[in-house]
Design an enzyme around this catalytic site. Structure first.
Site, PDB file in Angstrom:
ATOM      1  N   SER A  45       0.842  -0.952  -0.153  1.00 17.93           N
ATOM      2  CA  SER A  45       0.120  -0.290   0.250  1.00 17.93           C
ATOM      3  C   SER A  45       0.657   1.241   0.020  1.00 17.93           C
ATOM      4  O   SER A  45       0.357   2.886  -0.685  1.00 17.93           O
ATOM      5  CB  SER A  45      -0.863  -0.215   1.548  1.00 17.93           C
ATOM      6  N   GLY A  49      -1.673  -4.329   1.685  1.00 20.76           N
ATOM      7  CA  GLY A  49      -1.410  -5.081   2.542  1.00 20.76           C
ATOM      8  C   GLY A  49      -0.690  -6.470   1.910  1.00 20.76           C
ATOM      9  O   GLY A  49      -1.247  -7.402   2.918  1.00 20.76           O
ATOM     10  N   ASN A 109       4.729  -5.503   5.430  1.00 19.52           N
ATOM     11  CA  ASN A 109       3.789  -6.469   5.504  1.00 19.52           C
ATOM     12  C   ASN A 109       4.404  -8.136   5.864  1.00 19.52           C
ATOM     13  O   ASN A 109       3.345  -8.309   6.392  1.00 19.52           O
ATOM     14  CB  ASN A 109       2.373  -6.325   5.229  1.00 19.52           C
ATOM     15  N   ASP A 130      -2.435   7.663   9.580  1.00 16.80           N
ATOM     16  CA  ASP A 130      -1.489   6.470  10.781  1.00 16.80           C
ATOM     17  C   ASP A 130       0.208   7.167  10.312  1.00 16.80           C
ATOM     18  O   ASP A 130       0.558   7.668   9.173  1.00 16.80           O
ATOM     19  CB  ASP A 130      -1.138   5.098   9.993  1.00 16.80           C
ATOM     20  N   HIS A 169       1.539   5.413   6.175  1.00 13.27           N
ATOM     21  CA  HIS A 169       0.565   5.540   5.643  1.00 13.27           C
ATOM     22  C   HIS A 169       0.711   7.696   4.735  1.00 13.27           C
ATOM     23  O   HIS A 169       0.583   8.217   5.606  1.00 13.27           O
ATOM     24  CB  HIS A 169      -0.288   5.172   4.719  1.00 13.27           C
TER      25      HIS A 169
END
Length: 263
Positions: free
Chosen positions: A38, A69, A101, A221, A224
């Site tokens: 992402s 993701g 991730n 957050d 991102h």
């Protein structure tokens, strides 16, 4: 307007241009494909991925195949590396960037299908949820890279972007293990692969921006960025390429002049 190598080649073929000239045209105008998560992919307001902006700083087309993701493992298992393999032709360039991730362990019953087997070599694990064999970050990245090189493409293995290094108001540039793993992957693949330390390039950018400006580009957050932040992150990558931050990559000749200078 930028045209992909396949479009140009098809037009020349239709005009009766010989196969050798078509092949030269294809190689002269590569397409850059992006594989990532992402932080690279097209996002939804208020965030966006840096892959959406890289084309502003290159003279060749960019096709962003990043998906939110995903890890190296899930991108591999979902056939997304293979999808890119089917698209690339001789002379194309593929940028691979994962890490956000990929942490954790697949051994538990709650395996999220993203965590790679810990390690950076031939280690294997067994998913506690599905029983599948799980390989390392390096296994997935290197296998994909070699498949592209076998088709005549070049691969740029890029380290993951940083999280907000000013979170909490104090600068800290500690990198995850996947930054080193990415560098090792490029070295292991060898001919046809190169490395860009996007993490360190962006870290230098954030240090220059300072606390307030860096926090402003993280609206949701600590992972991102906003569209402005994604654009800056793309510029940090292009600058790293243009100055041979980690050695020369095949992308260098396609960075627009003047090259970005953000760090």
């Amino acid at each position: 307007m930028l045209f992909t190598s396949s479009v140009i080649a098809a037009a020349l073929a239709a005009a009766g241009v010989g196969a050798r000239s078509v092949d030269i045209a294809r190689r002269a105008t590569p397409t850059v494909y992006l594989a990532g998560d992402s932080t690279m992919a097209k996002g939804a307001s208020p965030i966006d991925g840096w892959g959406q902006y890289l084309g502003k700083y290159l003279t060749v087309p960019v096709v962003n195949k990043a998906i939110g993701g995903r890890s190296a493992r899930s991108f591999f298992n979902e056939g997304r590396f293979t999808e890119i393999e089917k698209l690339v032709t001789k002379g194309d360039i593929v940028v691979i960037e994962f890490g956000h991730n990929d942490g954790g362990s697949p051994n538990s019953a709650s395996d999220n299908a993203r965590s790679d087997c810990p390690g950076s070599s031939s280690e294997t694990c067994v998913s506690g949820k599905t029983g599948e064999t799980v390989y390392t970050f390096n296994y997935y990245i290197e296998k994909a890279a070699k498949s592209y090189i076998a088709k005549g493409a070049s691969v740029v293995i890029s380290s993951q972007t940083p999280n907000n290094l000013w979170e909490g108001g104090k600068y800290s540039d500690g990198a995850s293990r996947f930054v080193d793993y990415a560098a090792k992957a490029a070295k292991n693949v060898g001919t046809g692969a190169s490395f860009v330390d996007h993490f360190q390039a962006a870290a230098k950018l954030y240090l220059k921006l300072g606390n307030t400006k860096t926090n402003a580009i993280y609206p949701k957050d600590h992972t991102h960025t906003s569209p402005e932040g994604a654009d800056l992150t793309a510029q940090a990558f292009a600058e790293a390429v243009s100055v041979d931050f980690n050695g020369t990559t095949p992308l260098k000749q396609y960075v627009k002049s003047p090259a970005p200078s953000v760090w």
